[in-house]
Write a protein that holds these residues in place. Sequence first.
Motif, PDB file in Angstrom:
ATOM      1  N   GLU A  84       1.455   7.958  -5.944  1.00 55.13           N
ATOM      2  CA  GLU A  84       0.444   9.011  -5.966  1.00 55.13           C
ATOM      3  C   GLU A  84       1.005  10.312  -5.380  1.00 55.13           C
ATOM      4  O   GLU A  84       0.738  11.405  -5.900  1.00 55.13           O
ATOM      5  N   ALA A  85       1.783  10.201  -4.302  1.00 57.11           N
ATOM      6  CA  ALA A  85       2.375  11.390  -3.687  1.00 57.11           C
ATOM      7  C   ALA A  85       3.351  12.068  -4.643  1.00 57.11           C
ATOM      8  O   ALA A  85       3.374  13.298  -4.762  1.00 57.11           O
TER       9      ALA A  85
ATOM     10  N   ILE B 254       1.651  13.585   7.766  1.00 52.27           N
ATOM     11  CA  ILE B 254       1.868  12.231   7.258  1.00 52.27           C
ATOM     12  C   ILE B 254       2.229  11.268   8.377  1.00 52.27           C
ATOM     13  O   ILE B 254       1.781  10.102   8.388  1.00 52.27           O
TER      14      ILE B 254
ATOM     15  N   ARG C  49       0.829  -1.207   0.000  1.00 52.86           N
ATOM     16  CA  ARG C  49       0.000   0.000   0.000  1.00 52.86           C
ATOM     17  C   ARG C  49       0.860   1.252   0.000  1.00 52.86           C
ATOM     18  O   ARG C  49       0.552   2.248  -0.656  1.00 52.86           O
ATOM     19  N   SER C  50       1.969   1.185   0.748  1.00 55.47           N
ATOM     20  CA  SER C  50       2.853   2.343   0.820  1.00 55.47           C
ATOM     21  C   SER C  50       3.495   2.637  -0.532  1.00 55.47           C
ATOM     22  O   SER C  50       3.687   3.798  -0.901  1.00 55.47           O
TER      23      SER C  50
ATOM     24  N   ALA D 192       0.942   4.404  -2.556  1.00 54.90           N
ATOM     25  CA  ALA D 192       0.778   5.769  -2.049  1.00 54.90           C
ATOM     26  C   ALA D 192       1.950   6.651  -2.450  1.00 54.90           C
ATOM     27  O   ALA D 192       1.776   7.844  -2.735  1.00 54.90           O
TER      28      ALA D 192
END
Length: 208
Positions: free
Chosen positions: A158-159, A206, A151-152, A155
């Motif tokens: 996307e970041a 975050i 998942r990281s 993410a």
Amino acid sequence: MTPPVFSHGSLRLYLLSLLQDAPKHGYELIQALEQRFGGTYSPSAGTIYPRLSKLEEDGLVTKTTEGRKTVYEITDAGRLELERREGELRDIENEVTDSVRRLADEVRHGVNQALKSLRADLASAARESAQHATTGPTAHAPAPDFDAQVRSRFALREAENAVNEFRQQLRSELRAIAARGELTDAAVEALRAQLARIRVELLQVIHR
């Protein structure tokens, strides 16, 4: 850098065509070109303003100042120029369409390469997870959460996309401000300070 579709004099003519419907200031012209290219090309102020100055010298546009903005408007001579070079402008528009299609293909290729890399990352994480399930965690180290790692990774991509999009937008706006002679050393120092503060605040959010 000017994209290959705009040969010598073509961008100047294309800018003139963008003014035929309504007056615009430089940043609006930059945005219009960026939208026409679907966001794949954003001209710099150093590309746009010299050509606008040449159009003004040739009597094809006039400029007026509205507050802190310089607005450009096509003249009757400019409209005659567009009529006279209608066929050439049509060819440029066709070339722009081809260029947009080509750039979109390049973007898709880049996305496909990124997806391949992501699939490789996921496969690697799956192998590590399977190996861990077989061997079990060591007595001295806690078992890693491989689902969280996957998942990281999603993410992170996307970041990075969000940061790049912000950078492109801010860069375009800063170029337009600089072209108007409004970007000062004090403003740059304030920008550095604000960015440093925002970075700290974002990292705090975050890590919550």
